[in-house]
Write an enzyme that holds these catalytic residues in place. Structure first.
Site, PDB file in Angstrom:
ATOM      1  N   THR A  47     -36.285  64.201 -20.592  1.00  0.00           N
ATOM      2  CA  THR A  47     -35.466  63.279 -19.354  1.00  0.00           C
ATOM      3  C   THR A  47     -34.102  62.653 -20.101  1.00  0.00           C
ATOM      4  O   THR A  47     -33.654  61.738 -19.634  1.00  0.00           O
ATOM      5  CB  THR A  47     -36.177  62.057 -18.452  1.00  0.00           C
ATOM      6  N   CYS A  51     -39.273  55.198 -25.169  1.00  0.00           N
ATOM      7  CA  CYS A  51     -39.800  54.384 -24.510  1.00  0.00           C
ATOM      8  C   CYS A  51     -40.768  53.620 -25.978  1.00  0.00           C
ATOM      9  O   CYS A  51     -40.582  54.494 -27.202  1.00  0.00           O
ATOM     10  CB  CYS A  51     -40.781  54.730 -23.681  1.00  0.00           C
ATOM     11  N   CYS A  55     -45.072  52.001 -22.389  1.00  0.00           N
ATOM     12  CA  CYS A  55     -44.663  51.842 -21.488  1.00  0.00           C
ATOM     13  C   CYS A  55     -45.329  52.609 -20.375  1.00  0.00           C
ATOM     14  O   CYS A  55     -46.268  53.906 -20.422  1.00  0.00           O
ATOM     15  CB  CYS A  55     -43.965  53.283 -21.697  1.00  0.00           C
ATOM     16  N   ARG A  80     -30.986  57.200 -24.550  1.00  0.00           N
ATOM     17  CA  ARG A  80     -31.106  55.813 -24.181  1.00  0.00           C
ATOM     18  C   ARG A  80     -32.396  55.339 -23.850  1.00  0.00           C
ATOM     19  O   ARG A  80     -33.588  55.863 -23.488  1.00  0.00           O
ATOM     20  CB  ARG A  80     -30.044  56.248 -22.966  1.00  0.00           C
ATOM     21  N   CYS A  85     -39.435  49.968 -19.916  1.00  0.00           N
ATOM     22  CA  CYS A  85     -40.371  48.848 -20.230  1.00  0.00           C
ATOM     23  C   CYS A  85     -39.897  48.078 -21.727  1.00  0.00           C
ATOM     24  O   CYS A  85     -40.139  47.479 -22.268  1.00  0.00           O
ATOM     25  CB  CYS A  85     -41.413  49.957 -21.013  1.00  0.00           C
ATOM     26  N   ASP A 466     -53.670  27.792 -56.926  1.00  0.00           N
ATOM     27  CA  ASP A 466     -53.793  26.713 -56.559  1.00  0.00           C
ATOM     28  C   ASP A 466     -54.670  26.221 -56.033  1.00  0.00           C
ATOM     29  O   ASP A 466     -55.697  26.534 -56.146  1.00  0.00           O
ATOM     30  CB  ASP A 466     -53.227  27.458 -55.075  1.00  0.00           C
TER      31      ASP A 466
END
Length: 506
Positions: A47, A51, A55, A80, A85, A466
């Site tokens: 695709t 993601c 997702c 891209r 998501c 401390d």
């Protein structure tokens, strides 16, 4: 800062990078485990989309996916962002705080907007490496060089401005750090597979809310994600105990502390932030006089609340200690409060040396009232910025009270910070910064380690000297003499163990 001659990064991660373990990554993706969001990116070859691990889309076949450490690496390989998501709208990788190597320190500076302000030469200079060395290490470790990482950072900043403000898109381009509108448009199309105007139209359909603040400032309403569980009460109480009136403001309700606000000194102007923890995010109202500071402000606020921490990893280690286990179970999701300004934290830590928290807060308040700059806006309790080091160096001796030697030490360190001979920022190497701090008059091991823990987000610092921490250890049945040996079993999460010990003393 001297240039390093080594080509490899200093320090090593505490565990192998998860994105290299493809079988484990795929199991995480198949389970849609949101705990790993931000720790790696899944890219789907069929695709061309990348993601977050959780997702909700149909899980692709294992043969069709690749894994990357950052969104920039996925973008550099032609993928891209998924619009379903939103893989950039997740907590950041905890690696950038856990690791002290060059790649992690570079990522912290990039998220603070250093490349936009100073370019790659400025980033390399702050890290003490040549540009060539820096590019080689980042490409090998993160799959992308500094320019590609900064480009991904700009794209994320631009999306926030597009969706959360009414700023004209031309102005968004330059506010996000792009050098031209053409570069802005091309990057948004490549990263999000849509145009800036389409992103804005979609945000308006979702009912985006934004309002103008006083004096022309813009008030943005953001959701800051975190990995649950999140001990919001603990981090807010820590900040409340040390809050300086005017610089910080605590919101209380019937159930105790419900919110926190403070002023911000940023590269291009001042700002204020108001934070209200919710069930699955922190609601953030951010007012800025210059929107170029948006990404830097968000990054600093996230560090302040330690929102990128991995509480499951902390629990796995600290939960095995028989003394700590009951407290870890009772208070899950402990965070180590960070800092929004390294210079301010150093000076406030010095004010807190060998005095009570209340006395340190009083001293910081007196300095702020006398030397702090006013913040524009009426009708708000956030009225002043903490004084600059230069102002404290020049006039602090007239305001500070106590032994002359202590006052001289504070003003001396303030002068070093103002001159840049002492440089405290999130990209510093912890060992080098600690050495420089200890060389300053009036700074001892407690203060140096406290600065590393809060400014750098160092996860493995135990403030063993401390008093309150030692009392907390005693309350849990841990003998002070054996505290150092016990701490070895808490590595690499000693900072979080220390927060639990402080909690045991409260």
């Amino acid at each position: 800062m001297p240039q390093h001659t080594a080509t490899a990064p200093t320090g090593t991660p505490t565990s192998p990078a998860i994105w290299r373990d493809t079988e484990r990554c795929y199991r995480v993706v198949a389970a849609r485990d949101s705990r790993f969001d931000g720790q790696f990116i899944m890219a789907v070859r069929t695709t061309g989309i990348y993601c977050r691990p959780s997702c909700p889309a149909l899980t692709p076949k294992a043969k069709n996916v690749s894994f990357y450490p950052t969104s920039a690496a996925a973008q550099a390989n032609g993928y891209r962002a998924c619009r379903r998501c939103l893989p950039d709208a997740v907590p950041g990788s905890p690696d950038w705080n856990v690791r002290a190597d060059l790649a992690a320190r570079a990522m912290r500076l990039i998220s603070d907007g250093t490349v936009e302000r100073e370019g790659v030469p400025g980033l390399a200079r702050r890290l003490g490496y040549s540009e060539r060395q820096l590019g080689r290490v980042l490409t090998a470790e993160l799959g992308a060089g500094p320019l590609a990482l900064a480009r991904a950072h700009r794209a994320h900043s631009a999306r926030l401005l597009i969706e959360m403000s009414e700023l004209p898109l031309t102005d968004v381009a330059f506010a996000a750090g792009f050098s031209s509108v053409r570069q802005f448009n091309e990057t948004i199309r490549e990263v999000f597979a849509t145009t800036p105007s389409q992103l804005r139209a979609a945000s308006l359909r979702r009912g985006r809310k934004d309002i103008d603040g006083p004096s022309g400032a813009t008030l943005l309403s953001l959701r800051l994600p975190f990995r649950p569980p999140f001990d919001a009460d603990g981090v807010l109480r820590f900040l409340a105990d040390r809050a300086v009136p005017g610089v910080e403001h605590i919101v209380t309700g019937e159930d105790g502390i419900t919110g926190y606000g403070r002023t911000l000194r940023l590269a291009h102007g001042s700002g204020t932030v108001r934070l209200s923890p919710r069930a699955d995010h922190v609601h953030c109202e951010l007012r800025l006089t210059d929107l170029r500071d948006l990404s830097s402000a968000v990054s600093r606020v996230r560090r302040l609340l330690d929102l990128d921490a991995d509480p499951a990893a902390v629990t796995r280690v600290l939960g095995t200690d028989p003394a700590l286990a009951p407290l870890v179970a009772a208070v899950p999701g402990m965070r180590v409060p960070g800092a929004v300004d390294g210079n301010e934290l150093v000076l406030r830590a010095m004010l807190g040396q060998q005095v009570s928290v209340a006395a340190a807060r009083t001293a910081a308040s007196e300095l702020t009232d006398a030397l702090g700059e006013p913040v524009p806006g009426e009708g708000t309790p956030l009225t002043r910025l903490f004084p600059t080091p230069a102002r404290i160096a020049a006039e602090g001796a007239d305001i500070l009270r106590g032994p002359a030697r202590r006052i001289a030490a504070i003003t001396s360190v303030a002068a070093a910070l103002a001159e840049g001979t002492l440089d405290v920022h999130v990209g510093r190497d912890p060992a080098e910064l600690r050495e420089e701090l200890l060389a300053c008059p009036g700074i001892g091991p407690w203060t140096a380690d406290y600065v590393l823990m809060r400014v750098l987000g160092a996860p493995d610092v135990l403030l063993g000297g401390d008093l309150a921490l030692r009392r907390g250890a005693a309350a849990l049945g841990i003998d002070a003499a054996s505290l150092a040996d016990r701490a070895r079993t808490w590595q690499p999460w000693c900072s979080y163990a220390g927060m639990y010990l402080w909690r045991a003393n409260s």
